[in-house]
Design a protein around this motif. Structure first.
Motif, PDB file in Angstrom:
ATOM      1  N   ASP A  10       0.664  -1.320   0.202  1.00 30.42           N
ATOM      2  CA  ASP A  10      -0.428   0.131   0.132  1.00 30.42           C
ATOM      3  C   ASP A  10       0.569   1.144   0.058  1.00 30.42           C
ATOM      4  O   ASP A  10       0.185   2.680  -0.153  1.00 30.42           O
ATOM      5  N   THR A  11       1.946   1.537  -0.563  1.00 33.46           N
ATOM      6  CA  THR A  11       3.071   2.032  -0.320  1.00 33.46           C
ATOM      7  C   THR A  11       3.066   2.776  -1.785  1.00 33.46           C
ATOM      8  O   THR A  11       3.856   4.267  -1.846  1.00 33.46           O
ATOM      9  N   VAL A  12       2.257   2.039  -2.728  1.00 37.60           N
ATOM     10  CA  VAL A  12       2.934   1.900  -4.095  1.00 37.60           C
ATOM     11  C   VAL A  12       1.973   2.934  -4.183  1.00 37.60           C
ATOM     12  O   VAL A  12       1.411   3.963  -5.095  1.00 37.60           O
ATOM     13  N   THR A  13       0.759   3.471  -3.784  1.00 33.95           N
ATOM     14  CA  THR A  13      -0.532   4.746  -3.342  1.00 33.95           C
ATOM     15  C   THR A  13      -0.691   5.912  -4.392  1.00 33.95           C
ATOM     16  O   THR A  13       0.926   6.860  -3.371  1.00 33.95           O
ATOM     17  N   GLN A  14      -0.763   5.985  -5.258  1.00 35.95           N
ATOM     18  CA  GLN A  14      -0.348   7.322  -5.634  1.00 35.95           C
ATOM     19  C   GLN A  14      -1.425   8.486  -4.744  1.00 35.95           C
ATOM     20  O   GLN A  14      -2.638   8.206  -4.169  1.00 35.95           O
ATOM     21  N   PRO A  15      -1.013   9.985  -4.490  1.00 35.15           N
ATOM     22  CA  PRO A  15      -1.761  10.828  -3.471  1.00 35.15           C
ATOM     23  C   PRO A  15      -3.151  11.085  -4.824  1.00 35.15           C
ATOM     24  O   PRO A  15      -3.199  10.673  -5.673  1.00 35.15           O
ATOM     25  N   THR A  16      -4.416  11.104  -3.727  1.00 39.47           N
ATOM     26  CA  THR A  16      -5.981  11.444  -4.356  1.00 39.47           C
ATOM     27  C   THR A  16      -5.977  12.645  -4.959  1.00 39.47           C
ATOM     28  O   THR A  16      -4.671  14.243  -4.852  1.00 39.47           O
ATOM     29  N   PRO A  17      -6.187  12.886  -5.917  1.00 37.06           N
ATOM     30  CA  PRO A  17      -6.893  14.489  -6.974  1.00 37.06           C
ATOM     31  C   PRO A  17      -6.651  15.502  -5.552  1.00 37.06           C
ATOM     32  O   PRO A  17      -6.319  16.623  -5.826  1.00 37.06           O
ATOM     33  N   ALA A  18      -7.627  15.177  -4.560  1.00 31.70           N
ATOM     34  CA  ALA A  18      -7.718  15.856  -3.178  1.00 31.70           C
ATOM     35  C   ALA A  18      -6.494  16.675  -2.570  1.00 31.70           C
ATOM     36  O   ALA A  18      -6.260  17.696  -2.347  1.00 31.70           O
ATOM     37  N   MET A  19      -5.516  15.409  -2.567  1.00 30.14           N
ATOM     38  CA  MET A  19      -4.811  15.823  -1.699  1.00 30.14           C
ATOM     39  C   MET A  19      -3.215  16.600  -2.472  1.00 30.14           C
ATOM     40  O   MET A  19      -2.990  17.754  -1.725  1.00 30.14           O
ATOM     41  N   ARG A  20      -3.508  16.426  -3.765  1.00 27.30           N
ATOM     42  CA  ARG A  20      -3.024  17.346  -5.085  1.00 27.30           C
ATOM     43  C   ARG A  20      -3.684  18.932  -4.530  1.00 27.30           C
ATOM     44  O   ARG A  20      -2.503  20.019  -4.830  1.00 27.30           O
ATOM     45  N   GLU A  21      -4.328  18.308  -4.292  1.00 29.65           N
ATOM     46  CA  GLU A  21      -5.191  20.068  -4.995  1.00 29.65           C
ATOM     47  C   GLU A  21      -5.142  21.238  -3.395  1.00 29.65           C
ATOM     48  O   GLU A  21      -4.413  22.001  -3.323  1.00 29.65           O
ATOM     49  N   ALA A  22      -4.939  19.746  -1.732  1.00 27.29           N
ATOM     50  CA  ALA A  22      -4.966  20.718  -0.966  1.00 27.29           C
ATOM     51  C   ALA A  22      -3.157  21.163  -0.679  1.00 27.29           C
ATOM     52  O   ALA A  22      -2.616  22.205  -0.449  1.00 27.29           O
ATOM     53  N   MET A  23      -2.453  20.213  -1.250  1.00 23.07           N
ATOM     54  CA  MET A  23      -1.128  20.361  -1.514  1.00 23.07           C
ATOM     55  C   MET A  23      -0.946  21.732  -2.248  1.00 23.07           C
ATOM     56  O   MET A  23       0.281  22.851  -1.551  1.00 23.07           O
ATOM     57  N   TYR A  24      -0.925  22.143  -3.262  1.00 25.71           N
ATOM     58  CA  TYR A  24      -1.128  22.990  -3.714  1.00 25.71           C
ATOM     59  C   TYR A  24      -1.650  24.583  -3.229  1.00 25.71           C
ATOM     60  O   TYR A  24      -1.072  25.586  -3.827  1.00 25.71           O
ATOM     61  N   HIS A  25      -2.750  24.581  -2.690  1.00 25.35           N
ATOM     62  CA  HIS A  25      -3.353  25.593  -1.729  1.00 25.35           C
ATOM     63  C   HIS A  25      -2.705  25.297  -0.327  1.00 25.35           C
ATOM     64  O   HIS A  25      -3.023  26.244   0.600  1.00 25.35           O
ATOM     65  N   ALA A  26      -1.719  24.716  -0.377  1.00 26.43           N
ATOM     66  CA  ALA A  26      -1.237  24.589   1.935  1.00 26.43           C
ATOM     67  C   ALA A  26      -0.465  25.866   1.607  1.00 26.43           C
ATOM     68  O   ALA A  26       0.438  26.464   1.137  1.00 26.43           O
ATOM     69  N   GLU A  27      -1.330  26.253   2.783  1.00 28.67           N
ATOM     70  CA  GLU A  27      -0.393  27.531   3.483  1.00 28.67           C
ATOM     71  C   GLU A  27       0.956  26.650   4.671  1.00 28.67           C
ATOM     72  O   GLU A  27       0.688  26.233   5.218  1.00 28.67           O
ATOM     73  N   VAL A  28       2.208  27.660   4.459  1.00 24.61           N
ATOM     74  CA  VAL A  28       3.190  26.931   4.498  1.00 24.61           C
ATOM     75  C   VAL A  28       3.815  28.093   5.877  1.00 24.61           C
ATOM     76  O   VAL A  28       4.627  29.231   5.103  1.00 24.61           O
ATOM     77  N   GLY A  29       4.807  27.350   5.941  1.00 24.30           N
ATOM     78  CA  GLY A  29       6.123  28.345   6.820  1.00 24.30           C
ATOM     79  C   GLY A  29       6.711  27.354   6.929  1.00 24.30           C
ATOM     80  O   GLY A  29       7.414  26.070   6.904  1.00 24.30           O
ATOM     81  N   ASP A  30       8.389  28.066   8.226  1.00 20.91           N
ATOM     82  CA  ASP A  30       9.504  27.416   8.047  1.00 20.91           C
ATOM     83  C   ASP A  30       9.156  26.216   9.485  1.00 20.91           C
ATOM     84  O   ASP A  30       9.251  27.006  11.162  1.00 20.91           O
ATOM     85  N   ASP A  31       9.055  24.701   9.408  1.00 22.65           N
ATOM     86  CA  ASP A  31       8.511  24.335  10.266  1.00 22.65           C
ATOM     87  C   ASP A  31       9.138  24.143  11.699  1.00 22.65           C
ATOM     88  O   ASP A  31       9.254  23.862  12.475  1.00 22.65           O
ATOM     89  N   VAL A  32      10.854  24.131  11.227  1.00 21.45           N
ATOM     90  CA  VAL A  32      12.155  23.892  11.882  1.00 21.45           C
ATOM     91  C   VAL A  32      11.730  25.081  13.414  1.00 21.45           C
ATOM     92  O   VAL A  32      11.944  25.656  14.606  1.00 21.45           O
ATOM     93  N   LEU A  33      10.955  26.488  12.745  1.00 20.48           N
ATOM     94  CA  LEU A  33      10.822  27.578  13.887  1.00 20.48           C
ATOM     95  C   LEU A  33      10.023  27.216  14.674  1.00 20.48           C
ATOM     96  O   LEU A  33       9.154  28.062  15.442  1.00 20.48           O
ATOM     97  N   GLY A  34       8.856  25.885  14.488  1.00 14.32           N
ATOM     98  CA  GLY A  34       7.540  26.313  13.915  1.00 14.32           C
ATOM     99  C   GLY A  34       6.283  26.783  13.645  1.00 14.32           C
ATOM    100  O   GLY A  34       5.608  27.335  13.743  1.00 14.32           O
ATOM    101  N   GLU A  35       6.498  27.267  12.047  1.00 16.08           N
ATOM    102  CA  GLU A  35       5.739  28.764  11.780  1.00 16.08           C
ATOM    103  C   GLU A  35       5.318  27.994  10.151  1.00 16.08           C
ATOM    104  O   GLU A  35       4.785  28.890   9.674  1.00 16.08           O
ATOM    105  N   ASP A  36       5.458  26.915  10.764  1.00 14.30           N
ATOM    106  CA  ASP A  36       4.403  25.880   9.569  1.00 14.30           C
ATOM    107  C   ASP A  36       2.820  25.593   9.675  1.00 14.30           C
ATOM    108  O   ASP A  36       2.744  25.073  10.659  1.00 14.30           O
ATOM    109  N   PRO A  37       1.794  26.136   9.441  1.00 23.07           N
ATOM    110  CA  PRO A  37       1.073  26.375  10.258  1.00 23.07           C
ATOM    111  C   PRO A  37      -0.129  24.976   9.740  1.00 23.07           C
ATOM    112  O   PRO A  37      -0.843  24.651  10.488  1.00 23.07           O
TER     113      PRO A  37
END
Ligand SMILES: *Cc1c(COP(=O)(O)O)cnc(C)c1O
Length: 345
Positions: A10-37
């Motif tokens: 089950d590791t061969v599973t591709q991300p779903t279209p909803a996942m790719r959409e969410a990835m595209y729109h993801a709000e991000v920040g520097d997680d080492v600084l704890g700033e990735d929401p």
């Protein structure tokens, strides 16, 4: 050309279209600084699903297990685990290579458990000749035992035993949601007695990358430090965590479908004389089948012939296959797999 049916894992599973959409729109920040929401939300959501105080997004299940062991144990401490456990078989010996942890294996029973009497009998005393026994690692579902499901009662008894002796319990819950679905209990019931638990987003839940390690605040604070030491401090990894959130929101509740298809596949294969079921009927999303000893072809050759018919299966040893059902294999995929076996055998 028809699509390939890939049952190797089950590791061969591709991300779903909803996942790719969410990835595209993801709000991000520097997680080492704890700033990735997005990571912060994923970690909170994961912790809640496991019934723990906090979570830590890590690159893989292997990293999650490694970090957990490094938090629980000092160099030279002993960790008890099953002889068929993923941490013993498939993690490159990392806990010894990087942590100096002394590994003590006990036999896994066919159901994936370890006899608790044997655990009790293996815990060392305070004699300075002996290493300090610090940790028990359990796995649920148990991969190499056949995708077997371990009950909350056993988990509770194991927790009571080791905690009574001052040890910690780590649960390798790579597929804990499969176990929960198979048992019809919340995953929190399975993780309740564990001091730490890790699960994979990147298997049946279809996310492209990642696992989450969960435990109490103090444990996760230490785990965060060790993740950094291991080079696992990621920056704008919210693009990955966004897929993980979709995995938790949309993919957990459907895992039972994979279990139904695993049983359907096994039921169909049961009619084919060269095949036996070394681990019995599937309990979750895995089907293990074995070629009888006097069958002329070995598993590698059969797998090659299946592949030529568009079906990929895992070869576990010269006579045994593993097939893992997942989101991208539907009923027709099961039918085509059965047909391919029929043709080849
Ligand atoms: C897949 C798996 C892991 C971790 O795997 P990664 O490939 O490192 O994410 C750990 N434990 C079990 C039981 C697994 O099946």
């Amino acid at each position: 050309m028809e699509t390939i049916i890939d049952l190797r894992s089950d590791t061969v599973t591709q991300p779903t279209p909803a996942m790719r959409e969410a990835m595209y729109h993801a709000e991000v920040g520097d997680d080492v600084l704890g700033e990735d929401p997005t990571i912060n939300r994923l970690e909170e959501m994961a912790a809640e699903k496991m019934g723990k105080q906090a979570g830590l997004f890590v690159s893989s299940g292997t990293m999650g297990n490694l970090i957990a062991v490094l938090v629980h144990c000092q160099r030279g401490d002993e960790a008890i685990m099953g002889h068929l456990g993923h941490t013993f078989l498939f993690e490159g010996g990392g806990i010894s290579a990087l942590g100096g942890i002394f590994v003590h294996t006990l036999p896994n029973q066919p159901d994936g458990t370890i006899l608790l009497d044997q655990v009790a009998g293996s815990i060392r005393g305070s004699d300075i000749h002996q290493p300090i026994t610090r940790l028990l690692i359990l796995e649920n579902t148990h991969n190499r035992c056949g995708g077997t499901v371990i009950t909350p009662e056993y988990m509770q008894q194991a927790g009571d035993l080791v905690h009574g002796q001052g040890l910690r319990l780590h649960l390798d819950g790579a597929r804990i949601f499969n176990a929960a679905a198979a048992l019809g209990v919340p995953a929190t019931d399975l993780a309740a007695s564990a001091d730490s638990v890790t699960f994979c987003l990147s298997k049946g839940l279809c996310a492209p990358v990642g696992s989450v390690l969960c435990g109490n605040h103090e444990f996760i604070a230490q785990a965060r430090r060790i993740r950094k030491q291991l080079g696992g401090g990621m920056r704008q990894a919210g693009v990955l965590a966004a897929a993980g959130m979709v995995a938790l929101e949309q993919m957990v509740d459907r895992l039972g479908e994979d279990h139904v298809r695993a049983r359907k596949l096994a039921d169909g294969l049961a009619y084919m004389p060269p095949l036996t079921f070394p681990h019995g009927k599937p309990q979750s999303n895995m089907v293990f089948v074995r070629l009888v000893d006097d069958y002329a072809l070995d598993a590698r050759e059969v797998a090659a012939r299946l592949k030529a018919r568009g079906v990929k299966v895992g070869v576990v040893d010269p006579r045994t296959f593993r097939m893992v059902l997942h989101y991208w294999v539907d009923d027709q995929g099961v039918e085509r797999t059965l047909q391919a076996f029929q043709d080849v055998l």
